[in-house]
Write an enzyme that holds these catalytic residues in place. Structure first.
Site, PDB file in Angstrom:
ATOM      1  N   ARG A   8       2.151   3.258  18.393  1.00  8.20           N
ATOM      2  CA  ARG A   8       1.761   1.942  18.515  1.00  8.20           C
ATOM      3  C   ARG A   8       0.203   1.803  18.479  1.00  8.20           C
ATOM      4  O   ARG A   8      -0.469   0.706  18.682  1.00  8.20           O
ATOM      5  CB  ARG A   8       2.114   1.570  20.012  1.00  8.20           C
ATOM      6  CG  ARG A   8       4.004   1.474  20.086  1.00  8.20           C
ATOM      7  CD  ARG A   8       4.162   0.854  21.597  1.00  8.20           C
ATOM      8  NE  ARG A   8       3.691  -0.331  21.678  1.00  8.20           N
ATOM      9  CZ  ARG A   8       4.307  -1.560  21.498  1.00  8.20           C
ATOM     10  NH1 ARG A   8       5.504  -1.537  20.723  1.00  8.20           N
ATOM     11  NH2 ARG A   8       3.922  -3.016  21.698  1.00  8.20           N
TER      12      ARG A   8
ATOM     13  N   TRP B 274      -4.415   0.354  19.989  1.00  4.62           N
ATOM     14  CA  TRP B 274      -4.711  -0.328  18.731  1.00  4.62           C
ATOM     15  C   TRP B 274      -5.577  -1.337  19.008  1.00  4.62           C
ATOM     16  O   TRP B 274      -5.522  -2.372  19.450  1.00  4.62           O
ATOM     17  CB  TRP B 274      -3.323  -0.730  18.127  1.00  4.62           C
ATOM     18  CG  TRP B 274      -3.301  -1.326  16.733  1.00  4.62           C
ATOM     19  CD1 TRP B 274      -3.734  -2.652  16.378  1.00  4.62           C
ATOM     20  CD2 TRP B 274      -3.579  -0.480  15.595  1.00  4.62           C
ATOM     21  NE1 TRP B 274      -3.703  -2.689  15.066  1.00  4.62           N
ATOM     22  CE2 TRP B 274      -3.838  -1.525  14.464  1.00  4.62           C
ATOM     23  CE3 TRP B 274      -3.455   0.821  15.214  1.00  4.62           C
ATOM     24  CZ2 TRP B 274      -3.876  -1.182  13.137  1.00  4.62           C
ATOM     25  CZ3 TRP B 274      -3.408   0.992  13.911  1.00  4.62           C
ATOM     26  CH2 TRP B 274      -3.428   0.141  12.818  1.00  4.62           C
TER      27      TRP B 274
ATOM     28  N   LYS C  36       0.115   6.385   3.117  1.00  9.48           N
ATOM     29  CA  LYS C  36      -0.257   4.699   3.707  1.00  9.48           C
ATOM     30  C   LYS C  36      -1.534   4.408   3.300  1.00  9.48           C
ATOM     31  O   LYS C  36      -1.771   3.192   3.099  1.00  9.48           O
ATOM     32  CB  LYS C  36      -0.068   5.131   5.239  1.00  9.48           C
ATOM     33  CG  LYS C  36       0.169   3.843   6.121  1.00  9.48           C
ATOM     34  CD  LYS C  36       1.168   2.999   5.680  1.00  9.48           C
ATOM     35  CE  LYS C  36       1.051   1.419   6.125  1.00  9.48           C
ATOM     36  NZ  LYS C  36       2.052   0.466   5.853  1.00  9.48           N
TER      37      LYS C  36
ATOM     38  N   CYS D 127      -0.835  -2.060  21.177  1.00  6.22           N
ATOM     39  CA  CYS D 127      -0.990  -0.960  21.936  1.00  6.22           C
ATOM     40  C   CYS D 127       0.147  -0.392  22.708  1.00  6.22           C
ATOM     41  O   CYS D 127       1.198  -1.129  22.763  1.00  6.22           O
ATOM     42  CB  CYS D 127      -2.057  -1.158  23.097  1.00  6.22           C
ATOM     43  SG  CYS D 127      -3.688  -1.876  22.393  1.00  6.22           S
TER      44      CYS D 127
ATOM     45  N   LYS E 230       8.053  -3.306  -4.010  1.00  4.88           N
ATOM     46  CA  LYS E 230       8.619  -2.631  -2.924  1.00  4.88           C
ATOM     47  C   LYS E 230      10.030  -1.893  -3.204  1.00  4.88           C
ATOM     48  O   LYS E 230      10.314  -0.859  -2.849  1.00  4.88           O
ATOM     49  CB  LYS E 230       9.150  -3.795  -1.687  1.00  4.88           C
ATOM     50  CG  LYS E 230       8.235  -4.375  -1.025  1.00  4.88           C
ATOM     51  CD  LYS E 230       7.822  -3.438  -0.071  1.00  4.88           C
ATOM     52  CE  LYS E 230       6.369  -3.842   0.232  1.00  4.88           C
ATOM     53  NZ  LYS E 230       5.145  -3.395  -0.585  1.00  4.88           N
TER      54      LYS E 230
ATOM     55  N   ASN F  87      -1.530  -4.698  26.832  1.00  2.40           N
ATOM     56  CA  ASN F  87      -1.266  -4.746  25.386  1.00  2.40           C
ATOM     57  C   ASN F  87      -1.143  -6.256  25.362  1.00  2.40           C
ATOM     58  O   ASN F  87      -0.408  -6.968  25.823  1.00  2.40           O
ATOM     59  CB  ASN F  87       0.149  -4.074  25.295  1.00  2.40           C
ATOM     60  CG  ASN F  87       0.650  -4.422  23.737  1.00  2.40           C
ATOM     61  OD1 ASN F  87      -0.117  -4.543  22.977  1.00  2.40           O
ATOM     62  ND2 ASN F  87       1.883  -4.456  23.803  1.00  2.40           N
TER      63      ASN F  87
ATOM     64  N   GLU G 257       5.536  -8.547  -5.557  1.00  2.42           N
ATOM     65  CA  GLU G 257       5.333  -8.064  -4.288  1.00  2.42           C
ATOM     66  C   GLU G 257       6.944  -7.478  -4.187  1.00  2.42           C
ATOM     67  O   GLU G 257       7.114  -6.077  -3.877  1.00  2.42           O
ATOM     68  CB  GLU G 257       5.115  -8.712  -3.185  1.00  2.42           C
ATOM     69  CG  GLU G 257       5.266  -7.963  -1.924  1.00  2.42           C
ATOM     70  CD  GLU G 257       4.422  -6.839  -1.643  1.00  2.42           C
ATOM     71  OE1 GLU G 257       4.761  -6.158  -0.631  1.00  2.42           O
ATOM     72  OE2 GLU G 257       3.772  -6.594  -2.454  1.00  2.42           O
TER      73      GLU G 257
ATOM     74  N   HIS H  22       8.049 -14.974 -23.515  1.00  2.00           N
ATOM     75  CA  HIS H  22       7.039 -14.529 -24.164  1.00  2.00           C
ATOM     76  C   HIS H  22       7.120 -12.812 -24.133  1.00  2.00           C
ATOM     77  O   HIS H  22       6.202 -12.100 -24.367  1.00  2.00           O
ATOM     78  CB  HIS H  22       5.707 -14.773 -23.370  1.00  2.00           C
ATOM     79  CG  HIS H  22       5.221 -16.174 -23.511  1.00  2.00           C
ATOM     80  ND1 HIS H  22       4.615 -16.733 -24.720  1.00  2.00           N
ATOM     81  CD2 HIS H  22       5.465 -17.163 -22.855  1.00  2.00           C
ATOM     82  CE1 HIS H  22       4.651 -17.851 -24.686  1.00  2.00           C
ATOM     83  NE2 HIS H  22       5.040 -18.236 -23.290  1.00  2.00           N
TER      84      HIS H  22
END
Length: 612
Positions: A27, A75, A607, A2, A489, A101, A485, A508
């Site tokens: 935040r 948050w 997002k 937060c 990216k 927070n 991953e 292969h």
């Protein structure tokens, strides 16, 4: 994660608080609130949703002749994102307020104690416990009451406290959550981050853990929470521009979030591993040990980066909990014939909790009788409401489109789930359970320690790789999903065509691509499949591939294969996915910067994918 702000001085406080919250809205944006002192009363406004909703309800007070107050943008962690759960929170008298927070790990036991003493709660948050706990110890000295209350608290906090009977004074404290003081001739500020301070001052003091600040109009003091002794702190001058400040001094949100990963991991596991015994406590999981013992199969359902986290979890769960695991891309899962029933546990993984394909998948699974658990970062999201149980990650808001800290916090949550399943099904002994829990606790400080050095080495390597047209990533075992991953990216933010492969699959087909112009990042820790991985690297070297090796400190053999070697500390093998993710993320980041790409908002991506 937060955002909090506080001000006491000569300016009208409501505009100061709203501007500070606007600069901290990254935040948290589930709800917001503010409070100010007027004579010996506290006037409070709160609203669910984004900051604009708070601004509307507080609009009539913009010009109020009042000069001390606190603000908060949330948050959500404990409790849904509603007005009742929005900060500031009050005690029973309404004369004391707290903004916070962090996470109070022992809030449940404290809440029960306070309820038994007659305190009345109006929210589901962990923070409200702080207000009532301070009230319990409050007589005539606010500072003493805050110190006594914090002595009872376990967890992380950055907090601001106002008491109607001490006009013009803010008490603030910090432990494991950021808090900055801003100073000027006639005012004192507090904030979770520097952007909230820059319109008013560039003179700041960074509070450290276990420190408490007493702010009055134009004066302040700092003491130790435990000792009560005064602490002298250096005043620093900030020379950031506004854009840099919102990113905490980092060039991009993505880089900031890469560096936030140790904290995100710690926040995700905090309070869930009992240190003395290694036992796992996941109270929100929704299934008891008997029900978990009857599970015959697990279906992991996710998209994109979350799917890669699921692939890692398959290795973990099958090894330690002894349950067969299927891993499905959600957009495929929802359109095939599903063999699900009450003996199959479906686990969805989603940062937002709103991913359309994943949401449709768990609804279908539930209709077939499967119990559903979700791994999610957003309290109150649709998946968390519809699932039988939830394991929350506590990564905080992730602004960069390419997921970084959400991924590693998902891995941490999935390893917690693995250990919980193993504990419930008694597939590991107590010693092993404690060893694995200790390994998870220990990975965050390792990542924190090596991050700057890894970035520096990756920056040096970038000049040799940024102009590649194609890129391969390879790994075995737990590191195969990390190769996937890493490739994702790189293609997401640099627009280089990249593919990840299980190293044993090279022969292969993909080995046909390898020549002197093809770069390959190979993840080769000294683990149980190390010798097999080295054999695959030798095959690449024989075909003149451009090798970039990521391996274990002390492995001298790697330097005989290529001059481009990056060494990482030796950690428990099960933690390698969290550690080896870091150089893959930073390689993508540095190459994208070198190519002049829009790192935080890459083309064609969003997002949260809330449409099919």
């Amino acid at each position: 994660m937060c955002g909090i702000v506080g001000y006491t001085g000569s300016r009208k406080v409501v505009p100061v608080l709203l501007e500070g919250l606007r600069r901290l809205e990254y935040r948290g944006y589930d709800s917001a609130g503010l409070v100010y002192q007027q004579e010996k009363q506290l006037i409070r406004f709160r609203a669910a949703g984004k900051l604009g909703n708070l601004a509307k309800v507080a609009d009539a007070c913009i010009g109020a002749e009042t000069y001390t107050g606190l603000g908060h943008t949330r948050w959500a962690t404990h409790g849904a994102p509603t007005e009742d759960n929005a900060h500031p929170h009050t005690d029973c008298t309404g004369e004391l307020v707290v903004v916070h927070n962090g996470i109070i790990e022992n809030y449940s036991s404290l809440r029960q104690e306070l309820l038994a003493e007659g305190h009345v709660f109006s929210s589901q948050t962990d923070t409200e416990v702080l207000a009532h706990l301070i009230e319990k110890y409050l007589d005539k000295d606010l500072v003493a009451a805050v110190r006594q209350a914090l002595a009872r608290v376990e967890g992380s906090y950055a907090l601001g406290v106002l008491w109607a009977k001490e006009p013009g004074r803010i008490v603030a404290a910090r432990n494991q959550s950021p808090l900055v003081m801003g100073l000027s001739d006639d005012a004192c500020h507090i904030a979770s981050d520097i952007p909230a301070l820059l319109p008013y001052t560039r003179q700041v003091i960074f509070l450290d853990d276990h420190e408490l600040a007493i702010l009055d109009k134009g004066t302040y003091s700092i003491i130790g929470i435990e000792s009560g002794k005064e602490i002298k702190k250096d005043i620093r001058t900030i020379d950031w521009n506004a854009a840099m400040a919102e990113k905490g001094g980092f060039r991009h949100f993505m880089l900031k979030e890469i560096y936030e990963q140790p904290q995100a991991i710690l926040q995700t596991i905090s309070g869930r591993i009992i240190p003395d015994t290694g036992k796992i406590d996941l109270p929100g999981i929704g299934l008891n040990d008997k029900e978990l013992g009857q599970i015959q199969r697990i279906a992991l359902v996710a998209c994109g980066t979350s799917w890669h986290a699921a692939l890692v979890a398959k290795y973990w769960i099958e090894k330690w909990a002894g349950i067969p695991v299927d891993v499905d891309i959600a957009s495929e899962f929802r359109y095939r014939k599903l063999l699900l029933n009450e003996r199959v546990l479906t686990v969805s993984i989603s940062q937002s909790g709103e991913t359309a394909d994943t949401l449709a998948g768990i609804r279908l699974a539930a209709s077939l009788g499967s119990k559903v658990i979700t791994i999610c970062n957003v309290v109150g999201s649709t998946m968390t409401r519809e699932a039988d149980g939830v394991v929350y990650t506590h990564a905080g808001p992730e602004i960069g489109v390419a997921s970084t800290k959400a991924f590693t916090s998902q891995l941490a949550a999935l390893f917690l789930l693995t250990l919980h399943l193993a504990q419930a099904r008694q597939t590991v002994d107590a010693v092993t359970l404690q060893e694995l829990g200790t390994a998870l606790i220990g990975i965050a400080p390792v990542i924190n320690a090596v991050l700057p050095a890894i970035q520096q080495q990756i920056q040096e390597l970038t000049e040799r790789y940024y102009d590649a047209r194609d890129f391969l990533f390879i790994g075995r075992g737990l590191n195969f999903p990390i190769a996937l991953e890493g490739a994702l990216k790189l293609k997401e933010i640099s627009y280089i065509h990249a593919e990840g492969y299980a190293a044993g699959e090279l022969k292969h087909g993909p080995i046909a691509l390898i020549d002197k112009d093809m770069p390959i990042m190979a993840l080769v820790p000294q683990d149980s499949v190390y010798q097999k991985s080295i054999s695959n690297v030798e095959e690449i070297k024989a075909r003149q591939g451009r090798l970039l090796l990521i391996g274990t400190e002390g492995d001298t053999h790697l330097a005989t294969l290529t001059e481009d070697v990056l060494y990482l500390p030796k950690v428990h093998e099960e933690m390698n996915p969290l550690l080896y993710t870091i150089p893959a993320q930073l390689l993508a980041y540095e190459i994208a910067c070198r190519r002049g790409c829009d790192v935080d908002q890459p083309r064609n991506l969003a997002k949260s994918v809330t449409v099919e």
